[in-house]
Design a protein around this motif. Structure first.
Motif, PDB file in Angstrom:
ATOM      1  N   GLU A 148      47.774  45.188  28.848  1.00  0.00           N
ATOM      2  CA  GLU A 148      47.815  46.174  29.926  1.00  0.00           C
ATOM      3  C   GLU A 148      47.153  45.634  31.187  1.00  0.00           C
ATOM      4  N   ARG A 149      46.033  44.945  31.022  1.00  0.00           N
ATOM      5  CA  ARG A 149      45.362  44.393  32.204  1.00  0.00           C
ATOM      6  C   ARG A 149      46.180  43.272  32.836  1.00  0.00           C
ATOM      7  N   PHE A 150      46.812  42.445  32.015  1.00  0.00           N
ATOM      8  CA  PHE A 150      47.662  41.385  32.564  1.00  0.00           C
ATOM      9  C   PHE A 150      48.788  41.998  33.381  1.00  0.00           C
ATOM     10  N   ALA A 151      49.447  43.015  32.826  1.00  0.00           N
ATOM     11  CA  ALA A 151      50.550  43.649  33.548  1.00  0.00           C
ATOM     12  C   ALA A 151      50.069  44.258  34.864  1.00  0.00           C
ATOM     13  N   LYS A 152      48.899  44.905  34.833  1.00  0.00           N
ATOM     14  CA  LYS A 152      48.383  45.553  36.038  1.00  0.00           C
ATOM     15  C   LYS A 152      48.023  44.543  37.112  1.00  0.00           C
ATOM     16  N   ARG A 153      47.455  43.402  36.727  1.00  0.00           N
ATOM     17  CA  ARG A 153      47.010  42.412  37.695  1.00  0.00           C
ATOM     18  C   ARG A 153      48.118  41.466  38.144  1.00  0.00           C
TER      19      ARG A 153
END
Length: 390
Positions: free
Chosen positions: A374-379
């Motif tokens: 989720e953090r990879f997708a957001k960043r």
């Protein structure tokens, strides 16, 4: 009631995420490295990792309501350690995880980590069956177990199929270690790259390979030659825990790896990511090793065996690697405007470790895979990120 099935050829139009399909005596074996790359290294760990189909899925459109897959799995058994869970097949219909199943039978690989021996016992194919799919034309994906070598023997459906429509999506080519491979994830769409790809709306080719993110030239050439719109390489944990190189060799190896990728993809967004937070190797060099005390208690845990003082002689730690990667990307970015750096601790850092510790001191658990994805997708995929649609 008897169901009439159509036998569907297992071709590259149907089997997505693999770079080669090897015809075997029993069926089709998906590979994530092509034969010319595999011929450059006879390491057993690499051979096992690249043949485990992380990110590989059967993808098609059909009105089918029942699907059968005959497959031969290779199940790993570690002497003295509790049995590993069976590999999982994920059925995804129109982008939604709908059902899960495992296969029986197959080959068994018995590994004695103390004696350093491996025994193989061959077994029969098993069958995975998904039934009661919704009626009507739909996009169907069946993700193969990310952590079990899988020979596909046959695919049958109760209605004709056509190749899936995902070809109009951007292709994300990713390379990394066992964490990218999916170690400790519970199922194939639960690995962090699969989660990030779903959130980013892209077609994933996952070259995350357990123990094998070692800046190998044949992997760089494979990435150079693989069509892709977005590319990322996650570097750090394997070069530290394998203890294969010193700082003098590491920098030029990173440059060479990126140079080779750029030979085939001069304009694609290229992300260099460092390792997530891992206390055992933050300031302590490798090699990494199994924790013998934990093994005697039937648990798998890892430890670092190096001496922090050896950093002065060029031994690598995650801290050293992150500094060098940031320096290299900053240097190259003056001429390569689509090159980006991501500190892996932005995906999973020290505070995350306090909340979600690494169960074996090295690999994330399922909840942590989700957080990383989720953090990879957001960043990275969201507006303004390196992989955003411009």
């Amino acid at each position: 009631m008897h169901t009439e099935y159509h036998r569907i050829p297992l071709t590259a139009d149907i089997v997505r995420g693999a770079l080669e399909l090897e015809r075997t005596e029993r069926g089709v074996l998906p590979h994530r490295l092509p034969a010319h790359a595999r011929s450059r290294c006879d390491d057993g760990q690499l051979a096992m990792a690249e043949a485990q189909p992380s990110g590989v899925r059967l993808a098609f459109r059909s009105r089918a309501t029942a699907i059968e897959i005959d497959a031969v799995r290779t199940k790993r058994v570690y002497v003295g350690v509790p049995p590993r869970p069976d590999g999982v097949y994920d059925l995804v219909v129109d982008g939604r995880l709908t059902a899960q199943c495992s296969v029986t039978g197959g080959d068994v690989l018995t590994i004695d980590m103390t004696a350093g021996t491996v025994r193989t016992r061959r077994g029969p194919a098993g069958t995975v069956r998904f039934a009661d799919l919704p009626a009507g034309l739909k996009n169907i994906e069946i993700w193969l177990p990310h952590n079990e070598t899988t020979e596909l023997v046959a695919l049958r459906t109760d209605a004709p199929v056509e190749p899936g429509s995902a070809r109009d999506r951007r292709v994300w080519l990713h390379h990394g270690s066992s964490i990218s491979h999916g170690s400790n994830a519970e199922h194939p769409t639960g690995t962090w790259p699969a989660l990030a790809a779903a959130l980013g709306g892209v077609e994933l080719i996952n070259l995350g390979m357990s123990g094998s993110a070692l800046l190998d030239p044949f992997t760089a050439r494979t990435m150079r030659d693989t069509p892709a719109d977005l590319i990322s390489v996650k570097i750090g944990i394997n070069v530290v825990n394998a203890d294969l190189m010193r700082l003098r060799a590491f920098g030029p190896a990173v440059h060479g790896f990126l140079d080779t990728i750029r030979d085939g993809h001069p304009d694609a967004p290229l992300l260099v990511a460092s390792a997530i937070y891992c206390p055992i190797h933050e300031d302590t060099p490798g090699p990494g090793a199994f924790d013998a005390h934990a093994l005697s208690a039937g648990e798998v845990r890892f430890r670092a065996t190096g001496d922090p003082a050896e950093r002065a002689a060029g031994k690598l730690t995650l801290g050293v690697v992150r500094e060098e990667l940031a320096r290299i990307v900053e240097q190259r970015a003056t001429e390569d405007r689509r090159l980006y750096y991501l500190d892996g601790r932005d995906l999973y850092g020290e505070n995350d470790f306090g909340e979600l510790p690494l169960p074996d001191a090295l690999h994330p658990d399922p909840a942590t895979h989700r957080r990383i994805g989720e953090r990879f997708a957001k960043r990275i995929f969201a507006a303004g990120g390196p992989f955003s649609e411009r």
